[in-house]
Design a protein around this motif. Sequence first.
Motif, PDB file in Angstrom:
ATOM      1  N   VAL A  63       0.557  -0.888   0.241  1.00 53.20           N
ATOM      2  CA  VAL A  63       0.168   0.339  -0.341  1.00 53.20           C
ATOM      3  C   VAL A  63       0.995   0.750   0.150  1.00 53.20           C
ATOM      4  CG1 VAL A  63      -1.167   1.121   1.299  1.00 53.20           C
ATOM      5  CG2 VAL A  63      -1.679  -1.053   0.905  1.00 53.20           C
ATOM      6  N   MET A  64       1.974   1.308   1.024  1.00 51.87           N
ATOM      7  CA  MET A  64       3.151   2.322   0.795  1.00 51.87           C
ATOM      8  C   MET A  64       3.823   2.675  -0.204  1.00 51.87           C
ATOM      9  SD  MET A  64       2.411   4.100   3.969  1.00 51.87           S
ATOM     10  CE  MET A  64       3.654   5.557   3.502  1.00 51.87           C
ATOM     11  N   ARG A  65       4.097   1.498  -0.694  1.00 51.39           N
ATOM     12  CA  ARG A  65       4.912   1.522  -1.736  1.00 51.39           C
ATOM     13  C   ARG A  65       4.171   2.275  -3.101  1.00 51.39           C
ATOM     14  NH1 ARG A  65       6.587  -2.527  -1.582  1.00 51.39           N
ATOM     15  NH2 ARG A  65       5.220  -3.907  -2.909  1.00 51.39           N
ATOM     16  N   GLY A  92       2.516   7.630  -5.670  1.00 56.04           N
ATOM     17  CA  GLY A  92       1.149   8.313  -6.733  1.00 56.04           C
ATOM     18  C   GLY A  92       0.020   7.330  -7.364  1.00 56.04           C
ATOM     19  N   GLY A  93      -0.042   6.177  -6.604  1.00 57.09           N
ATOM     20  CA  GLY A  93      -0.832   5.371  -7.090  1.00 57.09           C
ATOM     21  C   GLY A  93      -2.178   4.874  -6.188  1.00 57.09           C
ATOM     22  N   THR A  94      -3.075   4.968  -6.839  1.00 59.98           N
ATOM     23  CA  THR A  94      -4.039   4.430  -5.892  1.00 59.98           C
ATOM     24  C   THR A  94      -4.470   2.796  -6.523  1.00 59.98           C
ATOM     25  OG1 THR A  94      -6.090   4.447  -7.368  1.00 59.98           O
ATOM     26  CG2 THR A  94      -5.528   6.180  -6.654  1.00 59.98           C
ATOM     27  N   LEU A  95      -5.563   1.910  -5.547  1.00 60.30           N
ATOM     28  CA  LEU A  95      -5.527   0.451  -3.996  1.00 60.30           C
ATOM     29  C   LEU A  95      -7.087   0.630  -4.490  1.00 60.30           C
ATOM     30  CD1 LEU A  95      -2.221  -0.354  -2.860  1.00 60.30           C
ATOM     31  CD2 LEU A  95      -3.069  -1.664  -5.431  1.00 60.30           C
ATOM     32  N   MET A 127     -12.332  -6.761   4.516  1.00 62.74           N
ATOM     33  CA  MET A 127     -13.289  -5.339   4.265  1.00 62.74           C
ATOM     34  C   MET A 127     -12.825  -4.602   2.778  1.00 62.74           C
ATOM     35  SD  MET A 127      -9.843  -4.575   7.353  1.00 62.74           S
ATOM     36  CE  MET A 127      -9.279  -6.126   6.240  1.00 62.74           C
ATOM     37  N   ASN A 128     -13.778  -3.517   2.671  1.00 62.42           N
ATOM     38  CA  ASN A 128     -13.478  -2.373   1.558  1.00 62.42           C
ATOM     39  C   ASN A 128     -12.893  -1.745   1.536  1.00 62.42           C
ATOM     40  OD1 ASN A 128     -15.476  -4.410   0.077  1.00 62.42           O
ATOM     41  ND2 ASN A 128     -17.088  -2.878   0.670  1.00 62.42           N
ATOM     42  N   LEU A 129     -11.532  -1.242   0.533  1.00 64.00           N
ATOM     43  CA  LEU A 129     -10.234  -0.764   1.210  1.00 64.00           C
ATOM     44  C   LEU A 129     -10.605   0.422  -0.180  1.00 64.00           C
ATOM     45  CD1 LEU A 129      -8.062  -3.552   2.643  1.00 64.00           C
ATOM     46  CD2 LEU A 129      -9.279  -1.696   3.989  1.00 64.00           C
ATOM     47  N   ASP A 130      -9.895   1.570   0.314  1.00 65.36           N
ATOM     48  CA  ASP A 130     -10.066   2.215  -1.105  1.00 65.36           C
ATOM     49  C   ASP A 130      -8.193   3.275  -0.518  1.00 65.36           C
ATOM     50  OD1 ASP A 130     -11.857   1.907  -3.350  1.00 65.36           O
ATOM     51  OD2 ASP A 130     -12.752   2.115  -0.987  1.00 65.36           O
ATOM     52  N   TYR A 131      -7.605   3.117  -1.053  1.00 67.06           N
ATOM     53  CA  TYR A 131      -6.080   4.460  -0.654  1.00 67.06           C
ATOM     54  C   TYR A 131      -6.133   5.221  -2.050  1.00 67.06           C
ATOM     55  CZ  TYR A 131      -5.309   0.164   2.745  1.00 67.06           C
ATOM     56  OH  TYR A 131      -5.591  -1.138   3.033  1.00 67.06           O
ATOM     57  N   SER A 132      -5.256   5.971  -1.693  1.00 71.22           N
ATOM     58  CA  SER A 132      -5.623   8.211  -2.385  1.00 71.22           C
ATOM     59  C   SER A 132      -4.468   8.016  -2.302  1.00 71.22           C
ATOM     60  CB  SER A 132      -6.194   8.250  -2.566  1.00 71.22           C
ATOM     61  OG  SER A 132      -7.704   7.605  -3.197  1.00 71.22           O
ATOM     62  N   GLY A 143       1.862  11.196   1.733  1.00 69.15           N
ATOM     63  CA  GLY A 143       1.314  10.826   2.234  1.00 69.15           C
ATOM     64  C   GLY A 143      -0.485   9.659   2.075  1.00 69.15           C
ATOM     65  N   VAL A 144      -1.202   8.400   2.457  1.00 67.11           N
ATOM     66  CA  VAL A 144      -1.969   7.584   1.963  1.00 67.11           C
ATOM     67  C   VAL A 144      -2.870   7.679   2.708  1.00 67.11           C
ATOM     68  CG1 VAL A 144      -2.286   5.097   1.519  1.00 67.11           C
ATOM     69  CG2 VAL A 144       0.280   6.086   0.776  1.00 67.11           C
ATOM     70  N   LEU A 145      -4.097   8.286   2.025  1.00 65.43           N
ATOM     71  CA  LEU A 145      -5.494   8.243   2.614  1.00 65.43           C
ATOM     72  C   LEU A 145      -6.157   6.756   2.573  1.00 65.43           C
ATOM     73  CD1 LEU A 145      -6.898   9.857   4.434  1.00 65.43           C
ATOM     74  CD2 LEU A 145      -8.214  10.322   2.528  1.00 65.43           C
ATOM     75  N   ALA A 146      -6.330   6.034   4.017  1.00 59.17           N
ATOM     76  CA  ALA A 146      -6.863   4.804   3.253  1.00 59.17           C
ATOM     77  C   ALA A 146      -8.504   4.844   3.785  1.00 59.17           C
ATOM     78  CB  ALA A 146      -6.314   4.039   4.560  1.00 59.17           C
ATOM     79  N   ILE A 147      -9.669   4.256   3.531  1.00 58.42           N
ATOM     80  CA  ILE A 147     -10.832   4.369   3.876  1.00 58.42           C
ATOM     81  C   ILE A 147     -11.266   2.498   3.866  1.00 58.42           C
ATOM     82  CG2 ILE A 147     -13.296   4.739   2.839  1.00 58.42           C
ATOM     83  CD1 ILE A 147     -12.883   6.306   0.709  1.00 58.42           C
ATOM     84  N   VAL A 148     -11.832   2.742   5.025  1.00 62.87           N
ATOM     85  CA  VAL A 148     -11.670   0.808   5.401  1.00 62.87           C
ATOM     86  C   VAL A 148     -13.018   0.697   5.903  1.00 62.87           C
ATOM     87  CG1 VAL A 148     -11.074  -0.690   7.274  1.00 62.87           C
ATOM     88  CG2 VAL A 148      -9.582   1.050   6.119  1.00 62.87           C
TER      89      VAL A 148
END
Length: 348
Positions: free
Chosen positions: A103-105, A110-113, A133-138, A149-154
């Motif tokens: 996730v951090m990498r 600049g990518g999303t997951l 979980m439903n996970l979204d990373y931006s 940084g990376v913002l995660a919605i969990v």
Amino acid sequence: MHGNLRTAPADFLAGGGEMSALMQTFDWGGTSIGPMDLWPQSLRTTISIMLRSPIPMVLLWGADGIMIYNDAYTVFAGGRHPRLLGSKVLEGWAEVADFNANVMRVGMAGGTLSYRDQELTLHRHGAPEQVWMNLDYSPVIDETGKPGGVLAIVVETTERILAERRIAAEKDRLRELFHQAPGFMVIYSGPDHVFELVNEAYYQLVGRREVVGRPLLEALPELAEQGYDTLLDEVYRTRQPFVGRSLPVYLLRDPSKEPEQRFVDFCLPADLRQGRAGHGSVCRGQRRHRAGSLRGASAASAQRAQSPRQEHADDGAVHRVADPANGGFDGGRAGGDRGASVRALAGA
């Protein structure tokens, strides 16, 4: 004109609930992101938005992924809260360090997951547990124009996943009971009586042929002149249950041979799905291996008016009942009209 856009040290935390209070007293100087009064505006703004969200969110800031999260995330974190606050994500959730390293990498590049119903094993309450979980990373862009940084919605979906599995297991159990039932069972759908489900005993009755997914008369064309389609039409139309006893039926069990005569007891109960679009019929019954009562019926008995009687079943409902042994059907006589009995019963 606007002067320094950066807010006062803790103004951006206002209205953030429990986590706002914890963040104000936390020693951020002991982390790699430094004391709060040195935080960039991009970090402050992101935290301000996150703290006011009802959705579980966690911000992983800097190369270490320092964890900052909102009140909703504390519920997800369980017993790991409040120790997760200010920790490095790879240490805070050590059991899924490889997952979060990716996730951090990706995020810091600049990518999303995005993951749906992602299964992970977490130690939220001192013991391993399976969590979905439903996970979204931006990525969060800082003042340099690069990801800071990376913002995660969990959103945890464990409860739904387990409920769906319980329902699926129960359906499998009921389906197995259906298939193992000693009497034949059939579920039809729609006005054409399309076979939805049949059990092993039904195949033993009609022979090994493809019936599921096909309308009654397409799957068993030999029934066309025997009145059973008319009977099903009547049950489908009126939603009134029917009971038949020792009724004759001719089945083309082997295409290379003539139709074979069988005698069956069966009932067509009121459809439990009535009122819903696409409702159908259910048939359950058993084959009679002997039809002595039919063949022993007198000629006078066989010629009497063929009208169904009624009786009360165990469920208290009144069912139409056809019983050839009680004097109405001539299906056992060689050369007789194969469909006369059932057609008369159905009112054809």
